[in-house]
Motif scaffolding. Structure first.
Motif, PDB file in Angstrom:
ATOM      1  N   VAL A   1      -3.802   3.748  -1.898  1.00  0.00           N
ATOM      2  CA  VAL A   1      -3.582   2.986  -2.840  1.00  0.00           C
ATOM      3  C   VAL A   1      -3.303   1.468  -2.717  1.00  0.00           C
ATOM      4  N   LEU A   2      -3.912   0.646  -2.990  1.00  0.00           N
ATOM      5  CA  LEU A   2      -3.254  -0.745  -2.684  1.00  0.00           C
ATOM      6  C   LEU A   2      -2.792  -1.500  -3.943  1.00  0.00           C
ATOM      7  N   GLY A   3      -1.822  -2.253  -3.911  1.00  0.00           N
ATOM      8  CA  GLY A   3      -1.421  -2.785  -5.149  1.00  0.00           C
ATOM      9  C   GLY A   3      -0.812  -4.400  -4.901  1.00  0.00           C
TER      10      GLY A   3
ATOM     11  N   VAL B   1       0.761  -1.179  -0.043  1.00  0.00           N
ATOM     12  CA  VAL B   1       0.011   0.043  -0.034  1.00  0.00           C
ATOM     13  C   VAL B   1       1.058   1.209  -0.009  1.00  0.00           C
ATOM     14  N   VAL B   2       0.336   2.374  -0.704  1.00  0.00           N
ATOM     15  CA  VAL B   2       0.859   3.683  -0.522  1.00  0.00           C
ATOM     16  C   VAL B   2      -0.076   4.721  -0.083  1.00  0.00           C
ATOM     17  N   MET B   3       0.167   5.103   1.000  1.00  0.00           N
ATOM     18  CA  MET B   3      -0.933   6.371   1.476  1.00  0.00           C
ATOM     19  C   MET B   3      -0.259   7.708   1.268  1.00  0.00           C
ATOM     20  N   THR B   4      -1.086   8.447   0.579  1.00  0.00           N
ATOM     21  CA  THR B   4      -0.659   9.907   0.243  1.00  0.00           C
ATOM     22  C   THR B   4      -1.506  11.090   0.886  1.00  0.00           C
ATOM     23  N   ASN B   5      -0.578  11.980   1.594  1.00  0.00           N
ATOM     24  CA  ASN B   5      -1.255  12.944   2.098  1.00  0.00           C
ATOM     25  C   ASN B   5      -1.971  14.053   1.208  1.00  0.00           C
ATOM     26  N   ILE B   6      -3.261  14.434   1.406  1.00  0.00           N
ATOM     27  CA  ILE B   6      -3.883  15.505   0.654  1.00  0.00           C
ATOM     28  C   ILE B   6      -3.859  16.976   1.602  1.00  0.00           C
ATOM     29  N   LEU B   7      -3.284  17.938   1.099  1.00  0.00           N
ATOM     30  CA  LEU B   7      -2.917  19.077   1.748  1.00  0.00           C
ATOM     31  C   LEU B   7      -3.748  20.057   1.427  1.00  0.00           C
TER      32      LEU B   7
ATOM     33  N   VAL C   1       4.631  -3.145  -3.943  1.00  0.00           N
ATOM     34  CA  VAL C   1       4.912  -1.750  -3.537  1.00  0.00           C
ATOM     35  C   VAL C   1       5.084  -1.067  -4.805  1.00  0.00           C
ATOM     36  N   GLU C   2       5.786  -1.701  -5.858  1.00  0.00           N
ATOM     37  CA  GLU C   2       5.975  -1.134  -7.022  1.00  0.00           C
ATOM     38  C   GLU C   2       5.021  -0.795  -7.854  1.00  0.00           C
ATOM     39  N   ASP C   3       3.872  -1.931  -7.842  1.00  0.00           N
ATOM     40  CA  ASP C   3       2.375  -1.553  -8.525  1.00  0.00           C
ATOM     41  C   ASP C   3       1.970  -0.239  -7.689  1.00  0.00           C
ATOM     42  N   ALA C   4       1.572  -0.436  -6.440  1.00  0.00           N
ATOM     43  CA  ALA C   4       1.163   0.608  -5.652  1.00  0.00           C
ATOM     44  C   ALA C   4       1.678   2.105  -5.731  1.00  0.00           C
ATOM     45  N   LEU C   5       3.029   2.120  -5.936  1.00  0.00           N
ATOM     46  CA  LEU C   5       3.552   3.413  -6.661  1.00  0.00           C
ATOM     47  C   LEU C   5       3.368   3.779  -7.653  1.00  0.00           C
TER      48      LEU C   5
END
Length: 383
Positions: A357-359, A312-318, A362-366
């Motif tokens: 985003v799950l993948g 998974v990759v978690m991205t902050n929304i600012l 890690v490479e897929d999620a990124l």
């Protein structure tokens, strides 16, 4: 220790931000009611709570009003007034207690507590006067980071000193002389990682998968899980988190932020005695979220499993991302999970939500994250 708190009871939350909101939503799914104390009405937590007490964090009357409405009390960030928490601890069941809150509110006390648990931190010196700072720089050398002992987050309350000529200005900018400061050695780390550890009222301990944290402008941008580190480093990080949980007599959740220097060396950077931004990925990517685990811990329930379901990759929304996020909402929602916190004003650098985003890897999620996020970033730069 008290018996398991049954569904239908009310959990009080000190603080009305996004952490309290997600904590409240997890608690409601388990059948609890929520009361919140926050200086402003219609806070992110207040929007989903059953009871709102509008009062400052050091308001004893407000604290007593909160105590009258709930059966157990927790807090959602560590800048809650420790004296008020101690006062409430006498009036109400506060499983986390006020001791760890008092420790983690002050960088110098926190570092001393970490060292007391035989866990390494970056070299540091306490600073009260400019002479203290001069002497500390002679010992630790430049570059170094001067920080306020209390307050400060997301890069606020700290100044990098690149050479000794910058020391006096840094001391002045941070209010030196009127407030305690701490000087830390500059650490050329390979990665920053974090471990979310939970300890319940029964002494049961779990850790969540190690997250790899990427910052932009001193604000957490992304958390990548599993962290791209060796299994030996992962195991060591988890052992450190468990050791701190036991030595600090943690009840609830603790985020342990660490610097990976090399394969064999890890320094603990900071502690946060509550759910943490770098653990938001657990909502979709783990069997139990950090928020549900925290509620389980303070209510005396058995802790849930923490296994990672998918990378998974978690991205902050600012704040500056909010308009382009709305413009690209369809694509963001198709690829992942959009969380928005219901904050009133979208300020630059303010955390307004996150996107997970799950993948399959890690490479897929990124890749899936960056393919869409670059549109958000480009739109932000155009504004």
């Amino acid at each position: 220790m008290k018996a398991m708190l049954p569904p239908g009871k009310t959990i009080g939350i000190l603080g009305g931000g996004q952490l309290g909101r997600m904590m409240a939503l997890a608690a409601k799914a388990m059948g609890f009611r929520i009361a919140v104390m926050e200086p402003k009405s219609d806070s992110p937590t207040g929007q989903v709570a059953d009871e709102e007490v509008v009062a400052t964090y050091d308001d004893r009357d407000g604290a007593l009003q909160l105590a009258e409405t709930c059966d157990v009390l927790t807090y959602e960030f560590e800048n809650i007034d420790a004296d008020t928490a101690s006062f409430l601890e006498e009036k109400l069941y506060l499983p986390q207690g006020s001791k760890l809150l008092f420790t983690t509110q002050h960088r110098l006390r926190e570092k001393q507590a970490i060292e007391g648990a035989d866990v390494p931190v970056a070299p540091y010196r306490g600073v009260k006067t400019e002479t203290d700072l001069t002497n500390a720089l002679q010992e630790l050398k430049c570059p170094a980071v001067l920080k306020t002992c209390q307050g400060g987050y997301d890069g606020k309350g700290q100044v990098v000193i690149k050479n000794e000529h910058e020391a006096s200005e840094a001391f002045s900018v941070l209010g030196g002389g009127d407030r305690e400061l701490v000087l830390e050695s500059w650490i050329p780390f390979e990665k920053e990682i974090s471990v979310i550890v939970t300890r319940s009222t029964t002494g049961e301990i779990t850790t969540f998968p190690v997250g790899e944290n990427v910052h932009q402008h001193n604000i957490l941008h992304q958390t990548i899980v599993p962290a791209r580190i060796s299994s030996q480093t992962k195991d060591k990080a988890e052992r450190i988190a468990r050791r701190l949980a036991e030595k600090l007599e943690l009840i609830g959740t603790l985020a342990v932020e660490m610097f990976v220097i090399n394969e064999g060396t890890i320094y603990v950077n900071e502690l946060a005695p509550r759910p943490h931004n770098s653990g938001h990925y657990t909502i979709e990517a783990c069997e139990t979220s950090q928020f549900a685990q925290h509620i389980r811990a303070v209510c005396g329930w058995p802790l849930g499993e923490t296994a990672l379901l998918k990378p998974v990759v978690m991205t902050n929304i600012l704040g500056q991302h909010l308009s382009p996020v709305y413009e690209n909402l369809k694509d963001l929602a198709k690829q992942g999970h959009v969380h928005l916190y219901g904050k009133e004003e979208a300020k630059h650098g303010r955390k307004m939500g996150h996107w997970t985003v799950l993948g399959e890897s890690v490479e897929d999620a990124l890749d899936r994250t960056e393919n869409i996020w670059k549109t958000v970033s480009n739109a932000e730069q155009d504004n």
